[in-house]
Design an enzyme around this catalytic site. Structure first.
Site, PDB file in Angstrom:
ATOM      1  CE  LYS A 118      -4.381  -1.648   1.741  1.00 19.97           C
ATOM      2  NZ  LYS A 118      -5.374  -1.630   2.801  1.00 19.97           N
ATOM      3  CE  LYS A 141      -6.010  -9.319  -2.472  1.00 20.95           C
ATOM      4  NZ  LYS A 141      -6.091  -8.744  -1.124  1.00 20.95           N
ATOM      5  CE  LYS A 145     -12.914  -5.077   0.271  1.00 19.23           C
ATOM      6  NZ  LYS A 145     -12.136  -4.733   1.461  1.00 19.23           N
TER       7      LYS A 145
HETATM    8  P1  TYM Z   1     -10.401  -7.021   3.243  1.00 16.93           P
HETATM    9  O1  TYM Z   1     -11.491  -6.052   3.421  1.00 16.93           O
HETATM   10  O2  TYM Z   1      -9.295  -6.682   2.313  1.00 16.93           O
HETATM   11  O3  TYM Z   1     -10.982  -8.413   2.807  1.00 16.93           O
HETATM   12  C1  TYM Z   1     -12.072  -9.004   3.501  1.00 16.93           C
HETATM   13  C2  TYM Z   1     -11.885 -10.497   3.586  1.00 16.93           C
HETATM   14  O4  TYM Z   1     -11.836 -11.070   2.277  1.00 16.93           O
HETATM   15  C3  TYM Z   1     -10.653 -11.848   2.120  1.00 16.93           C
HETATM   16  N1  TYM Z   1     -10.218 -11.701   0.731  1.00 16.93           N
HETATM   17  C4  TYM Z   1     -10.099 -12.724  -0.137  1.00 16.93           C
HETATM   18  N2  TYM Z   1     -10.275 -14.048   0.001  1.00 16.93           N
HETATM   19  C5  TYM Z   1     -10.079 -14.817  -1.086  1.00 16.93           C
HETATM   20  N3  TYM Z   1      -9.708 -14.332  -2.293  1.00 16.93           N
HETATM   21  C6  TYM Z   1      -9.511 -13.009  -2.479  1.00 16.93           C
HETATM   22  N4  TYM Z   1      -9.163 -12.544  -3.673  1.00 16.93           N
HETATM   23  C7  TYM Z   1      -9.713 -12.141  -1.369  1.00 16.93           C
HETATM   24  N5  TYM Z   1      -9.609 -10.798  -1.206  1.00 16.93           N
HETATM   25  C8  TYM Z   1      -9.918 -10.554   0.075  1.00 16.93           C
HETATM   26  C9  TYM Z   1      -9.660 -11.226   3.094  1.00 16.93           C
HETATM   27  O5  TYM Z   1      -8.645 -12.137   3.442  1.00 16.93           O
HETATM   28  C10 TYM Z   1     -10.562 -10.901   4.254  1.00 16.93           C
HETATM   29  O6  TYM Z   1     -10.795 -12.044   5.051  1.00 16.93           O
HETATM   30  N6  TYM Z   1      -7.936  -6.091   7.415  1.00 16.93           N
HETATM   31  C11 TYM Z   1      -9.038  -6.821   6.855  1.00 16.93           C
HETATM   32  C12 TYM Z   1     -10.357  -6.484   7.519  1.00 16.93           C
HETATM   33  C13 TYM Z   1     -10.331  -6.640   8.988  1.00 16.93           C
HETATM   34  C14 TYM Z   1     -10.359  -7.870   9.702  1.00 16.93           C
HETATM   35  C15 TYM Z   1     -10.333  -7.501  11.077  1.00 16.93           C
HETATM   36  C16 TYM Z   1     -10.377  -9.195   9.317  1.00 16.93           C
HETATM   37  C17 TYM Z   1     -10.319  -5.626   9.886  1.00 16.93           C
HETATM   38  N7  TYM Z   1     -10.295  -6.159  11.138  1.00 16.93           N
HETATM   39  C18 TYM Z   1     -10.325  -8.458  12.084  1.00 16.93           C
HETATM   40  C19 TYM Z   1     -10.378 -10.148  10.331  1.00 16.93           C
HETATM   41  C20 TYM Z   1     -10.330  -9.791  11.675  1.00 16.93           C
HETATM   42  C21 TYM Z   1      -9.143  -6.479   5.391  1.00 16.93           C
HETATM   43  O7  TYM Z   1      -8.739  -5.443   4.928  1.00 16.93           O
HETATM   44  O8  TYM Z   1      -9.793  -7.393   4.660  1.00 16.93           O
END
Ligand code: TYM
Length: 332
Positions: A115, A197, A200
């Site tokens: 990032k 990957k 979003k």
């Molecule tokens: P974030 O918002 O980027 O993604 C949300 C969840 O989706 C999963 N993910 C994927 N899984 C499979 N294939 C993909 N291409 C893919 N892209 C995203 C991520 O692994 C995630 O589980 N920091 C975290 C959000 C967060 C969080 C937490 C998660 C904040 N606090 C506490 C768990 C526990 C995040 O940015 O995920």
């Protein structure tokens, strides 16, 4: 017997993708039906502030994400669902945990490095502190398991290190959390570049399926999905596009990869892509319909979020008080 705590969240940036659904949300749905668990699912809105947001769009998007959780079937009666910023203890615990996190370990996080190379004009402290806020989310509730995609594994490991460090410095305080990562679908790849990957924040709209995409959008994106030129449907490192499509197909139809292969091996690429698109649309159509209904009643959404915040606040305050006491803050 006390229930085991499950915690997860999604950052409200871009849109909720099929990757988020398969890697994370889909597992939340399975876990909420197991009576051994109490699950908490938050909208990680504070995390999203690490990149610049237009306030009006951001406010609307956070509510939209919340409605999308519900539309997918995450159930407010079974889980505690809330916005992270409605529970001040997340930010308060972050300060304490910052004092138990080394700059070296935070700066080694892959996501921080990625990032900061993408946002060179805005490498703010929040970007680096992001995993400490995530550790606070998790550790506040004595979380035992965290259902995430594989890209969050490193952050989870940091949460474990911070928990262990704190527990060793004082006495056992935090439960040390385990990641819960599916073998299949833990990393769904971009449809436009299957070596990276599905993200979003991808600017190429053909790379990503939003769970709110229309049938036409879904079918078109799968039609255009990048594959290869050898025309055989099989799994392999040399076949990232086809492997990704088979994984998506298996995940959305609840089949094993072997079952998916047996069913699709003889198809042409054109027919196969259409077949995967149909399966994804079958999953997404009811979600889209439910979402549109939910968005017509914002007061109802707010009342669910309020109830979730109250329940989360109660639990979070208990832990925060314990932590303040352990570190020696004077109590009134
Ligand atoms: P974030 O918002 O980027 O993604 C949300 C969840 O989706 C999963 N993910 C994927 N899984 C499979 N294939 C993909 N291409 C893919 N892209 C995203 C991520 O692994 C995630 O589980 N920091 C975290 C959000 C967060 C969080 C937490 C998660 C904040 N606090 C506490 C768990 C526990 C995040 O940015 O995920």
């Amino acid at each position: 017997m006390d229930k085991k705590i499950i915690y997860s969240g999604i950052q409200p940036t871009g849109c909720i993708t099929l990757g988020n659904y398969i890697g994370a949300l889909g597992n939340w749905l399975k876990l909420q039906d197991d009576d051994n668990y109490q699950c908490l699912y938050s909208i990680a809105d504070l995390h999203a502030l690490t990149v610049r947001q237009n306030p009006a769009e951001f406010r609307a998007r956070t509510l939209s994400f919340f409605a999308q959780y519900l539309a997918c079937g995450v159930c407010p009666e079974k889980n505690i669902m809330y916005f992270q910023s409605h529970v001040p203890a997340h930010a308060e615990l972050t300060w304490i945990l910052n004092c138990y996190t080394y700059v070296g370990e935070a700066s080694r996080m892959t996501q921080f490095k990625d990032k900061s190379s993408k946002h060179t004009d805005n490498i703010n402290m929040g970007l680096m502190d992001y995993p400490v806020l995530m550790a606070s989310d998790i550790l506040l509730y004595n979380t035992a398991m965290v259902p995430v995609g594989v890209d969050q594994k490193q952050h989870l490991e940091l949460s474990r290190d911070i928990a262990n460090r704190f527990n060793n410095a004082y006495s056992p305080t935090f439960t040390v959390p385990e990641p819960y990562i599916s073998k299949m679908g833990a990393k769904i790849m971009s449809l436009a570049d299957p070596t990276s990957k599905m993200s979003k924040s991808d600017e190429n709209i053909n790379a990503t399926i939003s769970i709110l995409n229309s049938r036409d959008e879904v079918m078109n994106k799968f039609k255009k999905a990048v594959t290869d030129s050898d025309n055989s449907i099989r799994i392999g490192e040399d076949k990232p596009g086809i492997t990704n499509l088979l994984t998506i197909y298996a995940a959305v139809t609840n089949k094993t990869i072997d079952q998916a292969l047996a069913e699709c091996a003889d198809m042409s690429y054109g027919v196969f892509k259409q077949h995967v698109g149909e399966a994804v649309d079958t999953l997404l159509t009811p979600i889209r319909i439910k979402y549109n209904e939910l968005m017509c009643d914002k007061a109802h959404l707010a009342s669910i979020a309020k109830d979730g915040a109250e329940r989360a606040n109660y639990l979070a305050q208990k832990m925060l008080r314990k932590v303040y006491k352990k570190v020696g803050l004077y109590q009134l």
